[in-house]
Design an enzyme around this catalytic site. Structure first.
Site, mmCIF file in Angstrom:
data_model
loop_
_atom_site.group_PDB
_atom_site.id
_atom_site.type_symbol
_atom_site.label_atom_id
_atom_site.label_comp_id
_atom_site.label_asym_id
_atom_site.label_seq_id
_atom_site.Cartn_x
_atom_site.Cartn_y
_atom_site.Cartn_z
ATOM 1 N N HIS A 1 0.856 -1.190 0.000
ATOM 2 C CA HIS A 1 0.000 0.000 0.000
ATOM 3 C C HIS A 1 0.888 1.235 0.000
ATOM 4 C CE1 HIS A 1 0.835 -0.857 4.267
ATOM 5 N NE2 HIS A 1 0.876 0.458 4.397
ATOM 6 N N ASP B 1 1.291 4.902 1.955
ATOM 7 C CA ASP B 1 0.857 5.705 3.086
ATOM 8 C C ASP B 1 0.922 7.175 2.699
ATOM 9 O OD1 ASP B 1 0.332 3.765 5.274
ATOM 10 O OD2 ASP B 1 2.406 3.185 4.836
ATOM 11 N N LYS C 1 24.001 22.134 -19.642
ATOM 12 C CA LYS C 1 25.442 22.165 -19.839
ATOM 13 C C LYS C 1 25.885 23.615 -20.005
ATOM 14 C CE LYS C 1 29.335 20.745 -22.597
ATOM 15 N NZ LYS C 1 29.903 22.109 -22.497
HETATM 16 MN MN MN Z 1 1.913 1.495 6.062
#
Ligand code: MN
Length: 284
Positions: A43, A45, A236
């Protein structure tokens, strides 16, 4: 209701995890972070710095720039502000065991209302200035305190083709998941192999004498321009390339081709005073 880190601290054994213990920090910052977290389930956060803590949501599919996709976001316990740049591996068996990567970070601006009022109402409207995420968003509470949706608003930053899996490195250190797990230091190396990652492990570095000369990395002509998440690009500038060897206050300078140029730039002897190190090599 004042925000609290009690639940965060109760869930963790700080003798085993390297996560920060943390205390509320009321200095009033407005940062956000997205941490990709390979826990039992992958997942992302999503954390907003509000009222001295990081108010947090776990988003299984991760945030998006696509306004057509609403993302389920589970409201989880507040995290300490010190968690903002946490990246590393939480030991197996500990709470949240798995690898954590700083996937995006930056600042946010609430569009209306105060943090406390937005949370009470269950509607947080904000705009993000991150590396990967930009523009207007809303987090909206649905059924319960836990169930929220993250919604991207239609604006110039919106991107219906956004694909989260194309961004697989840390915005903090440039590391991949594997490099974080191997504890490789976040240092760019000019000697990397194609596709092998841009990192060298300083933990294995050995002491050696100060080199007398070195061959600086030079630009190479390519057939085609390209873009790649693992590269840094810079303009550059034209001018003179010079390598300065600083050793205990003494400065020796060489040109790009290795020729000594100490006599040509006596004024640059002063640069050792601006470098807080006994030994350093500056390529500039
Ligand atoms: Mn977590």
């Amino acid at each position: 209701m004042p925000r609290s880190l009690a639940e965060y601290q109760r869930k963790r054994d700080f003798s085993k995890t390297s996560e920060p213990k943390g205390v509320p920090d009321p200095s009033g910052g407005n940062r956000f972070v997205v941490q990709k977290h390979w826990a039992t389930r992958l997942h992302y956060d999503f954390r907003l710095e509000m009222e001295g803590v990081l108010v947090s949501w776990a988003i299984p599919k991760g945030p998006t720039l696509n306004p057509a996709e609403r993302r389920l976001a589970a409201h989880v316990e507040d995290h300490p502000v010190g968690y903002y740049d946490f990246e590393g591996t939480i030991p197996k068996g500990e709470y949240g065991g798995g690898t954590v990567m700083v996937w995006d970070w930056g600042t946010f601006k609430l569009e209306e209302s105060t943090p406390a009022e937005s949370m009470r109402r269950g509607e947080v409207k904000f705009s993000l200035s991150g590396v990967r995420l930009k523009g207007r968003y809303a987090l909206v509470r649905t059924r319960s305190d836990k169930d929220w949706l993250l919604i991207k608003k239609k604006d110039e930053a919106a991107d219906p083709t956004f694909a989260i899996e194309t961004f697989d490195t840390s915005v903090k250190t440039g590391r991949t998941k594997e490099e974080i797990e191997q504890g490789k230091d976040a240092v760019w190396s000019s000697r990397r192999e194609e596709g092998a990652g841009g990192l060298i492990n300083l933990a294995n570095a050995e002491n050696g004498p100060m080199p007398k000369t070195l061959d600086p990395m030079k630009a190479q002509l390519g057939d085609q321009a390209f873009d790649n998440d693992r590269w840094l690009f810079e303009v550059k500038w034209d001018g003179v390339r010079l390598i300065a060897f600083i050793d205990e206050g003494k400065v020796l300078m060489q040109s790009r081709a290795g020729r000594s140029v100490d006599a040509e730039y006596p004024q640059l002897q002063a640069i050792s005073r601006f470098v807080n190190a006994k030994q350093a090599i500056i390529d500039g």
